[in-house]
Design an enzyme around this catalytic site. Structure first.
Site: not given
Length: 637
Positions: A95, A97-99, A117, A211
């Protein structure tokens, strides 16, 4: 969990293309004042971002779209393609993500399949993003707990920071909720205990998650354990660490934020516990406590409004659990649980009390079961007796109608046969009998002369024989001249009608007509069947209505019983707080008044002397003359 840290259990379902507008967002929601040269439209609260489940972002775009690469070249395009990056063998994309982008990989050093990651290449030159990414690594890397995703390694490969972490087997809690999975009260408590334990450990290490939401809670395949993931926006409370959160930044997922988090205020571990309260509320009721059409309206609801009461959404929820969730959702942090340990202990105590209460509580037959059985038996008895009487009367009416019909028909045939009998025209009489039997559904027809000799019959064996009346049960006939009786022929019931054949009021013969009773029996059985169906349908309708009514009554009774237990346990601050416009409403009001009186009486009272001193008015007396005082007075200075 988020797309950057998605478990193997969900694999590529959350793998989506990255939106360039979100390239500069490090998994957080910012609400910042609009700049003159840049505006943003506020999306509806809770609207799904296609690049992050349950997360809404309002951000200015500061970077171009991150390139879909890993150190050393482009990422694998096929699942079968394997790339070597450092010591890791990249197996497939999980996947983005934005980062960062997350890959499934193999670490030969520990011989284990992991998730790795990589920070997007477009963000590596930005010191802020590099610092945040490494801060996540430091935050999560210092945490070793059974309910927290494990970090194996942190470093850089060809200038690309990475985090090697545990590849979780299971399913995010939000995906289970989306499947309408119903969680029992015990399962909710077990999830809450593990979640509180993980956060207590993290808070003790100075790490605030910021979060907490269902997407970041991974449930194992057997649903007996959870793991908290994605510390990508974790806040380090240690004073020795430099923070990059600017004043006015609001970081987290809007619908799971605490009031101080939504307002951009100072946060600590109690903010995570507010989010835990939202997760528990959603597990219990199946809906979020705060929902609105816009982000601003949502933030105001979180900061000012109380959520719908759990009692209305799921009445069977234990009052103690409702109080735990309500305390977690307190607007003021000082009124919440002050640590994950305190919340965990409250939930453990609650689950033990539920088990003990279930073991000690006497077995009873619920009111709805009693009422339903009583009404079903009563209605069945009444309907059974009524149906029996109605069926009996109906059968008698049918028999009477058949007798009238048969008697009239036999008299008519006797009249028609008078001339042939008088003239002894037996051939014409035989033809008449055969035609009648061919056109009508009769069992038998016999004509005898004045001497009782059979001259015409549907049974040829009886002709020229003496007529013998069959033996059977005599039936009443209001007609008078026709004799009626019931007898069996080959096991079947037949009603026999015997009428005289007369000429000028003189009997010159007799005619016997047999009508089968089988059609009448079929009609009777059909009527009985319909009556039984009506009885059963009535019983079922009454039983269902009684069950619904008794269940409606049992809910407020159960609520009152639970509230009485709370008072019995010494919790005088408990209130039902529900307004109803019926007798139960008056009962609830009386209970709340009683609880308020008990709470007032239980408060410690001040000493009697102090009360008198406080109540006594102080008066000033004017002196009469120097050195002189009236009797009974005291000079005051």
């Amino acid at each position: 969990m988020t797309e950057e840290n998605r478990p193997a259990g969900s694999t590529s379902r959350g793998s989506v293309a990255e939106d360039p507008a979100h390239a500069g967002d490090d998994n957080r929601t910012r609400i910042v004042p609009p700049r003159p040269t840049r505006t943003s439209t506020e999306p509806p609260a809770g609207e799904d971002d296609p690049h992050d489940d349950n997360r809404t972002r309002i951000v200015p775009a500061r970077h171009s779209a991150p390139s879909s690469t890993i150190p050393g070249g482009p990422m694998p395009q096929e699942k079968s393609e394997v790339r070597q990056v450092g010591r890791y063998r990249i197996l497939e994309l999980l996947g983005r993500g934005g980062m960062a982008t997350v890959f499934k990989a193999h670490d030969p050093g520990i011989d284990r399949i992991i998730a790795i990651k990589f920070l997007h290449a477009a963000l590596c030159e930005d010191d802020e993003y590099r610092t945040r990414f490494l801060r996540e690594a430091r935050a999560a890397g210092m945490l070793t707990h059974p309910n927290i995703a494990t970090i194996y390694d942190v470093g850089e490969i060809e200038g690309r920071p990475y985090i090697a972490m545990e590849l979780l087997e299971g399913e995010p809690l939000n995906e289970l909720m989306a499947k309408d999975v119903q969680f029992s009260i015990k399962e909710v408590l077990e999830i809450g205990i593990q979640l509180a334990s993980a956060l207590d450990y993290a808070h003790a290490k100075g790490v605030v998650h910021r979060d907490i939401k269902p997407a970041n809670i991974i449930v194992s395949k057997n649903r007996n354990s959870i793991k908290v993931a994605d510390f990508g926006i974790a806040h380090l409370e240690s004073a020795s660490r430099t923070q990059h959160t600017r004043i006015g930044d609001v970081i987290g997922t809007p619908q799971y934020m605490s009031p101080e988090q939504a307002m951009g205020g100072k946060i600590d571990g109690r903010s995570d516990l507010f989010s835990v309260g939202i997760v528990l509320y959603q597990l219990v009721t199946g809906q979020k406590p705060f929902e609105a059409d816009t982000i601003v309206a949502l933030m105001m609801k979180i900061a000012k409004d109380s959520p719908p009461t759990i009692q209305k959404l799921r009445p069977e929820t234990p009052p103690a659990l409702r109080r735990v969730i309500e305390r977690c959702l307190s607007k003021q942090p000082e009124r919440r649980y002050q640590s994950g340990k305190e919340l965990r202990e409250a939930l453990i105590k609650l689950i033990r009390s539920i088990d003990e209460e279930a073991a000690e509580r006497p077995r009873i037959v619920p009111l709805r079961v009693k009422w339903t059985l009583m009404m079903a038996v009563f209605v069945a008895s009444v309907m059974g007796v009524t149906a029996s009487i109605v069926t009996q009367r109906q059968n008698q009416a049918l028999i009477a109608q058949v007798i009238d019909y048969g008697a009239s028909l036999s008299r008519f045939m006797a009249t028609q046969s008078a001339v042939p009998v008088l003239s002894e025209d037996w051939i014409s009489l035989e033809i008449f009998v055969q035609e009648v039997m061919r056109s009508q559904d009769f069992q038998s027809l016999t004509v005898a002369d004045r001497r009782g000799i059979v001259r015409a019959s549907s049974n040829p064996n009886l002709i020229d024989e003496a007529y013998q009346r069959p033996e059977g049960e005599a039936l009443d006939n209001a007609g008078g001249t026709v004799q009626v009786q019931r007898h069996l022929v080959n096991g079947e019931s037949v009603i026999d009608f015997e009428a005289p054949v007369t000429f000028q009021n003189k009997e010159i013969g007799r005619i016997a007509l047999g009508i089968p009773e089988a059609p009448l029996s079929r009609v009777s059985r059909l009527a009985i069947g319909l009556m039984i169906a009506l009885v059963l349908a009535t019983i079922a309708a009454v039983a269902a209505g009684t069950w619904i009514l008794a269940n409606w009554f049992s809910r407020p009774i159960r609520q009152l019983e639970e509230s009485m237990r709370e008072i019995g346990a010494g919790r005088f601050d408990h209130r039902i707080g529900e307004r109803r416009k019926d007798e139960f409403g008056l009962l609830y009001q009386s209970f709340d008044e009683m609880a308020a009186a008990l709470e007032e009486q239980s408060r410690p009272k001040a000493p009697a002397g102090a009360d008198m001193a406080a109540d006594e008015p102080e008066t000033e007396l004017a002196p009469d003359a120097p050195g002189e005082h009236p009797p009974g007075t005291v000079a005051r200075s």
